[in-house]
Write an enzyme that holds these catalytic residues in place. Structure first.
Site, mmCIF file in Angstrom:
data_model
loop_
_atom_site.group_PDB
_atom_site.id
_atom_site.type_symbol
_atom_site.label_atom_id
_atom_site.label_comp_id
_atom_site.label_asym_id
_atom_site.label_seq_id
_atom_site.Cartn_x
_atom_site.Cartn_y
_atom_site.Cartn_z
ATOM 1 N N ALA A 1 0.805 -1.225 0.000
ATOM 2 C CA ALA A 1 0.000 0.000 0.000
ATOM 3 C C ALA A 1 0.836 1.272 0.000
ATOM 4 O O ALA A 1 0.324 2.353 -0.280
ATOM 5 C CB ALA A 1 -0.930 -0.002 1.215
ATOM 6 N N LYS B 1 4.799 2.294 -6.633
ATOM 7 C CA LYS B 1 6.123 1.678 -6.465
ATOM 8 C C LYS B 1 6.146 0.186 -6.816
ATOM 9 O O LYS B 1 7.047 -0.264 -7.539
ATOM 10 C CB LYS B 1 6.607 1.875 -5.026
ATOM 11 N N ARG C 1 9.322 -8.649 -66.760
ATOM 12 C CA ARG C 1 10.091 -7.409 -66.634
ATOM 13 C C ARG C 1 10.243 -6.808 -68.025
ATOM 14 O O ARG C 1 10.086 -7.514 -69.039
ATOM 15 C CB ARG C 1 11.472 -7.684 -66.040
ATOM 16 N N ASN D 1 2.155 -8.233 -49.760
ATOM 17 C CA ASN D 1 1.067 -8.991 -49.119
ATOM 18 C C ASN D 1 -0.114 -8.105 -48.737
ATOM 19 O O ASN D 1 -1.150 -8.600 -48.336
ATOM 20 C CB ASN D 1 1.590 -9.718 -47.881
ATOM 21 N N ALA E 1 15.101 -12.760 -62.505
ATOM 22 C CA ALA E 1 15.459 -11.617 -61.670
ATOM 23 C C ALA E 1 14.639 -10.390 -62.087
ATOM 24 O O ALA E 1 14.311 -10.219 -63.263
ATOM 25 C CB ALA E 1 16.940 -11.314 -61.815
ATOM 26 N N ARG F 1 10.152 8.183 -3.133
ATOM 27 C CA ARG F 1 11.514 8.354 -3.671
ATOM 28 C C ARG F 1 11.688 7.799 -5.089
ATOM 29 O O ARG F 1 12.707 8.019 -5.721
ATOM 30 C CB ARG F 1 12.532 7.739 -2.711
HETATM 31 C C1 UD1 Z 1 9.702 -2.270 8.234
HETATM 32 C C2 UD1 Z 1 9.775 -2.921 9.593
HETATM 33 C C3 UD1 Z 1 11.232 -2.997 10.020
HETATM 34 C C4 UD1 Z 1 12.056 -3.738 8.998
HETATM 35 C C5 UD1 Z 1 11.882 -3.095 7.638
HETATM 36 C C6 UD1 Z 1 12.548 -3.930 6.582
HETATM 37 C C7 UD1 Z 1 7.710 -2.310 10.753
HETATM 38 C C8 UD1 Z 1 7.102 -1.426 11.753
HETATM 39 N N1 UD1 Z 1 9.013 -2.145 10.528
HETATM 40 O O1 UD1 Z 1 10.145 -0.950 8.408
HETATM 41 O O2 UD1 Z 1 11.341 -3.646 11.277
HETATM 42 O O3 UD1 Z 1 13.410 -3.762 9.376
HETATM 43 O O4 UD1 Z 1 10.479 -2.987 7.308
HETATM 44 O O5 UD1 Z 1 12.516 -3.225 5.364
HETATM 45 O O6 UD1 Z 1 7.037 -3.168 10.199
HETATM 46 N N2 UD1 Z 1 3.113 -0.689 4.162
HETATM 47 C C9 UD1 Z 1 1.780 -0.717 3.889
HETATM 48 N N3 UD1 Z 1 0.943 0.008 4.679
HETATM 49 C C10 UD1 Z 1 1.388 0.777 5.694
HETATM 50 C C11 UD1 Z 1 2.761 0.803 5.943
HETATM 51 C C12 UD1 Z 1 3.607 0.057 5.175
HETATM 52 O O7 UD1 Z 1 1.334 -1.392 2.968
HETATM 53 O O8 UD1 Z 1 0.546 1.392 6.336
HETATM 54 C C13 UD1 Z 1 4.034 -1.471 3.315
HETATM 55 C C14 UD1 Z 1 4.954 -0.548 2.533
HETATM 56 O O9 UD1 Z 1 4.420 -0.297 1.250
HETATM 57 C C15 UD1 Z 1 6.236 -1.340 2.443
HETATM 58 C C16 UD1 Z 1 6.206 -2.221 3.685
HETATM 59 O O10 UD1 Z 1 4.867 -2.227 4.140
HETATM 60 O O11 UD1 Z 1 6.244 -2.202 1.343
HETATM 61 C C17 UD1 Z 1 7.166 -1.734 4.758
HETATM 62 O O12 UD1 Z 1 6.758 -0.463 5.183
HETATM 63 P P1 UD1 Z 1 7.779 0.646 5.603
HETATM 64 O O13 UD1 Z 1 7.024 1.788 6.120
HETATM 65 O O14 UD1 Z 1 8.747 0.872 4.510
HETATM 66 O O15 UD1 Z 1 8.509 -0.054 6.831
HETATM 67 P P2 UD1 Z 1 9.960 0.221 7.322
HETATM 68 O O16 UD1 Z 1 9.969 1.516 8.035
HETATM 69 O O17 UD1 Z 1 10.938 0.019 6.245
#
Ligand code: UD1
Ligand code: CA
Length: 455
Positions: free
Chosen positions: A10, A22, A437, A383, A420, A15
């Protein structure tokens, strides 16, 4: 044990600086989420739940499938909140949590992790890193048992010194999940509902947290920006290259080889530099592919030789046939055994019989060409009449002279010859010679024009 998989997808991915969500960014020609779904399916789960939010509609549209349940997470309030959105649909004994932006996770690693989960135990995938900055840290007790996960932003200096990081990938007993997720709070530095807080709750409830690690840290690497995306891409390609080499393929340079699909290979295949294989490609024994070739959705039978700079799509090349350099084989091309296609030849929906040849500068579209027939240089099938496509049918042992225009629909029978420079718009019977030809006329004493002087 029954299994369901929840894939978190989600997040926004700011970035990436992209209009595309993404998780739809591609690695090796498939979206990152597509890779995760592909691996998830191999675990044979009851169902796969994909939590979507940013770009939800596009993601749903692009990946819709019967075994996928898309769950909307309106606001991204944290990983724990994300999993909670799937809760109403979960019925299986075990639930595995994966991430839509972590595409290289190996099925074998997940299988090892799933062996750890039981009603009394969680399976947690961790990774030991020289620099675990940003990762949640695995806090262990005096006996070395996992006690909790502390997020980087919430960690003390002592906790930040821990090199064992949380990958986020987790296998939990489904029966406990609702209770734990219901007890999460967002009382932390980021104000999010952390899935990671489930670990401490489980330990307090008397469960054991068993850890596994991936063989390769890149398996659990996510892509947050295009630089990381490129790193995942190269890693994927090297892995695929190694797999093919292990099966008996020589890659002149694994760093200059790309697979964007599913490739099966025989033995003693030789692939030169800058070759891209796309879609479903089947390569049998002893095939040689020259440099700078793109091969998509095609089958290359035993001993096929493709010379440099050829583009091949939707084609089947029979045993010992060859094409290129600079050949373009478009969808519907079939070369029978030992057929030969040379340089600057384009084929579309064309069938070349056994040993037939089109050596130079030729276009054959919607054509049926018999065994051993030879197509002279510069020949084209006309063709298309501007409205409809028509077929050119040549029998066996036909000899088409150089620079012919074959105006379809036209039928040239076995053993016939065309001179030819002919424009052939009438059928030619067996063994006839067709000449179509202008006759040559030689003019004596011809005076060439002279340049007019300007003052
Ligand atoms: C999370 C972990 C962290 C771990 C790291 C590895 C938690 C709280 N932390 O941190 O311990 O080391 O991943 O990369 O879980 N996402 C949703 N909905 C949300 C929030 C996140 O779908 O509400 C999805 C994001 O799209 C992403 C993934 O969950 O794909 C991780 O979310 P992100 O916020 O990046 O977690 P990190 O802070 O990296
Ligand atoms: Ca992250």
């Amino acid at each position: 044990m029954s299994l369901e998989i929840v894939i978190l997808a989600a997040g926004q991915g700011t970035r990436m600086r992209s209009a595309l969500p993404k998780v739809l960014h591609p690695v090796a020609g498939n979206s990152m989420l597509g890779h995760v779904i592909h691996s998830a399916r191999k675990l044979d789960p009851q169902r796969i739940h994909v939590v979507i939010g940013h770009g939800a509609e596009v993601v749903r549209e692009r990946l819709a499938a019967d075994d996928l349940n898309f769950v909307l997470q309106d606001k991204q309030l944290g990983t724990g909140h994300a999993v909670a959105q799937a809760l109403p649909f979960l019925t299986a004994e075990n639930v595995l949590i994966l991430y839509g932006d972590v595409p290289l996770i190996e099925v074998e690693t997940l299988q090892r992790l799933l062996k750890k989960v039981s009603p009394e135990q969680l399976g947690l995938l961790t990774v030991t890193l020289a620099d675990p900055t940003g990762y949640g840290r695995i806090v262990r007790d005096a006996d070395g048992k996992v006690a909790a996960i502390v997020e980087h932003k919430d960690a003390s200096d002592a906790e930040k010194a821990i090199c064992e990081g949380n990958t986020g990938i987790l296998a939990v007993p489904g029966a406990r999940l609702a209770d734990w997720l219901g007890r999460l709070s967002n009382n932390n530095v980021q104000g999010e509902y952390y899935l990671t807080d489930v670990i401490e709750m489980a330990v307090k409830d008397g469960l054991v947290v068993a850890t596994e690690q991936p063989h390769d840290a890149m398996e659990v690497q996510g892509a947050n920006d295009r630089k990381q995306l490129a790193e995942l891409e190269r890693h994927y390609q090297l892995r695929e290259g190694r797999r093919l080499m292990a099966l008996g393929v020589t890659l002149r340079d694994p760093a200059r080889f790309d697979v964007r699909g599913e490739v099966s290979v025989g033995r003693d295949v030789l692939i030169d530099i800058n070759v891209i294989l796309e879609g479903r490609v089947i390569i049998e024994d002893d095939v040689v592919i020259g440099p700078n070739c793109v091969i998509k959705d095609s089958t290359l039978r035993k001993g096929v030789v493709i010379k440099a700079n050829s583009h091949i799509e939707g084609a089947v090349l029979g045993e010992g046939s060859d094409a290129g350099p600079f050949a373009r084989l478009r969808p519907g091309t079939v070369l029978e055994a030992r057929a030969h296609v040379g340089n600057f030849v384009e084929l579309k929906n064309a069938h070349l019989g056994e040993g037939a040849k089109a050596g130079h500068l030729t276009y054959l579209g919607d054509a049926e060409i018999g065994a051993r027939t030879n197509i002279g240089a510069g020949t084209i099938t006309c063709n298309y009449d501007g409205a409809n496509k028509w077929k050119t049918v040549l029998g066996e042992d036909v000899f088409i002279g150089s620079n012919n225009s074959l105006v379809a629909p036209v039928d040239i029978s076995d053993g016939a010859t065309t001179a030819a420079g002919s424009t052939i718009n009438q059928n030619v019977d067996k063994s006839q010679l067709a000449i179509a030809r202008g006759r040559q006329r030689n003019v004596d004493g011809w005076k060439r024009p002279v340049k007019i002087k300007k003052d």
